[in-house]
Design an enzyme around this catalytic site. Structure first.
Site, PDB file in Angstrom:
ATOM      1  N   ASN A 247       0.865  -1.236  -0.073  1.00 47.08           N
ATOM      2  CA  ASN A 247       0.017   0.104   0.131  1.00 47.08           C
ATOM      3  C   ASN A 247       0.826   1.154   0.224  1.00 47.08           C
ATOM      4  OD1 ASN A 247       0.403  -1.262   2.453  1.00 47.08           O
ATOM      5  ND2 ASN A 247      -0.379   0.765   3.388  1.00 47.08           N
TER       6      ASN A 247
ATOM      7  N   SER B 249     -11.342  -4.326  -0.197  1.00 50.11           N
ATOM      8  CA  SER B 249     -12.398  -2.921   0.303  1.00 50.11           C
ATOM      9  C   SER B 249     -12.750  -2.210  -0.580  1.00 50.11           C
ATOM     10  CB  SER B 249     -11.448  -2.227   1.240  1.00 50.11           C
ATOM     11  OG  SER B 249     -12.058  -0.944   1.888  1.00 50.11           O
TER      12      SER B 249
ATOM     13  N   HIS C  42     -13.643   0.902  -0.794  1.00 50.39           N
ATOM     14  CA  HIS C  42     -13.242   2.286  -1.110  1.00 50.39           C
ATOM     15  C   HIS C  42     -12.130   2.505  -1.475  1.00 50.39           C
ATOM     16  CE1 HIS C  42     -10.623   3.432   2.511  1.00 50.39           C
ATOM     17  NE2 HIS C  42     -10.857   2.566   2.822  1.00 50.39           N
TER      18      HIS C  42
ATOM     19  N   CYS D   4      -3.356   4.942   7.667  1.00 54.65           N
ATOM     20  CA  CYS D   4      -3.505   4.467   8.969  1.00 54.65           C
ATOM     21  C   CYS D   4      -2.485   4.977   9.929  1.00 54.65           C
ATOM     22  CB  CYS D   4      -3.414   3.024   8.951  1.00 54.65           C
ATOM     23  SG  CYS D   4      -4.978   2.312   8.027  1.00 54.65           S
TER      24      CYS D   4
END
Length: 394
Positions: free
Chosen positions: A152, A200, A202, A326
């Site tokens: 990510n 996911s 979104h 995050c």
């Protein structure tokens, strides 16, 4: 603010208009609880099945192997915790990597506190898992390998097919966190020997608060949320019908536009990388140069603090990130950049920019021009950079 350029699509994406349009009737018109027996509600149950099939077809899976969750983090938690519980009689060893999302890493730490052993594999300077290291880490008591499909932060795509083959050969379950990869690159669970996969909504122009876990038929994974009989008794709670409609619509849209969209993103990505490397000295591209997500650009700029860089970019209307969303509130450097061997002082100067189908060449030019100006300005205030230049000129 005259300019607004959003380059943080790895953190979240804008919900597509057609996704929102598909969802709206399920808030006010078709609001029945799918568990009810009357036809008004059973319509929603049929729609959920339809969306499940859409997602399954994309993965080469079956509809009854898709379980809806509240997002990628829940799916990751479910895969690790429920597998550990279900297979603890077979063994207590799990293999993952040092560059996983914190939904995996923190879950692994939790399991370590509860009697499980976890091996955290190193990666090379590009963030790629070494297959020989994986083979060497396998023990008779290994029950699960969990390695992300694509990182990510730095965008590196892992050799998932080869990892899956190793897991299958040793009779070990294989889970992959595909939150960043799903919808960006083709994935087939059979070809890659994937037993569980997290995704996911979104991240692919769908709504927040919805995701799914693919669980291969025959995997003895337990329930994660207890209560009702929803999701074939494996995940209790009234289904998020608008969210499920949203993620199904977003997945179909992502697949239908994937080639054209990602070809454009790759072209702009490579153009941006080329300009930065040519025009901004002491900049390091992080992640694999070619085996990377189509929309990911990640650089470390020496003698620069990432936080200052983000603030000054924001003042120019540019949204970017110094790492995963995050951990963006943390003052510590990215665990991913440290894992690929960057020293703290260079890891602190990292910048992640993730493009979308709406990004234009003009946007890229504006961002790179702004970056050049900001980097020059910040370095002009850095005594470390001044000392470095003096040493270079001797």
């Amino acid at each position: 603010m005259d300019k607004f350029i959003y380059l943080d699509n790895a953190a979240t994406t804008k919900t597509a208009p057609e996704v929102l349009e598909a969802m709206l009737p399920y808030f006010t018109e078709y609001y029945g609880n799918p568990s009810s027996v009357y036809s008004f509600a059973s319509r929603n149950k049929d729609e959920i099945t339809k969306q499940r099939e859409i997602i399954a077809d994309v993965l080469g899976a079956k509809g009854n192997e898709i379980y809806f969750t509240a997002g990628g983090s829940e799916a990751d938690n479910w895969a690790l915790k429920a597998t550990a519980e279900a297979y603890k009689e077979k063994g207590n060893h799990i293999i993952t990597t040092k560059i996983e999302h914190h939904a995996i890493l923190h879950t692994a730490e939790y399991l370590e506190k509860n009697g499980f052993e976890v091996t955290y594999l190193d990666v090379d300077e590009n963030g790629v898992v070494k297959l020989e290291d994986l083979k060497a880490a396998i023990r008779p008591e290994t029950i699960l390998i969990s390695i992300m499909f694509a990182n990510n932060e730095i965008g590196t795509i892992e050799p998932i097919k080869e990892i899956g083959e190793i897991a299958k050969e040793h009779g070990i379950l294989f889970h992959t966190d595909a939150v960043q990869a799903f919808g960006q690159i083709p994935i087939n669970v059979d070809e890659c020997h994937i037993d569980m996969l997290s995704a996911s909504g979104h991240k692919l122009n769908g709504p927040k608060g919805i995701g799914f876990l693919y669980i291969r038929r025959g995997v003895k994974i337990r329930s994660f949320v207890h209560g009702g009989a929803q999701e074939r008794k494996r995940r209790a709670g009234t289904e998020n019908v608008p969210g499920i409609i949203g993620i199904g619509t977003a997945v179909k849209r992502a697949v239908d536009t994937m080639k054209e969209r990602t070809d454009k993103e790759k072209e702009l990505r490579d153009y941006m990388i080329e300009r930065i490397e040519k025009e901004i000295p002491y900049a390091r591209l992080n992640g694999h140069r070619t085996d990377r997500l189509p929309n990911n650009v990640n650089f470390s700029f020496r003698f620069i603090e990432g936080e200052s860089l983000l603030i000054m970019l924001d003042m120019k209307g540019i949204c970017a990130s110094s790492g995963s969303a995050c951990t963006s509130g943390s003052l510590d450097p990215s665990h991913v950049l440290l894992a690929i061997g960057l020293p703290h002082e260079i890891a602190h100067g990292s910048l992640r920019m993730t493009l979308s189908e709406e990004t234009t060449k003009e946007d890229i030019d504006y961002v790179v021009d702004s970056l050049k100006e900001i980097v020059d300005r910040l370095r002009s205030m850095s005594p470390l950079y001044e000392d470095f230049i003096k040493k270079q000129s001797k």
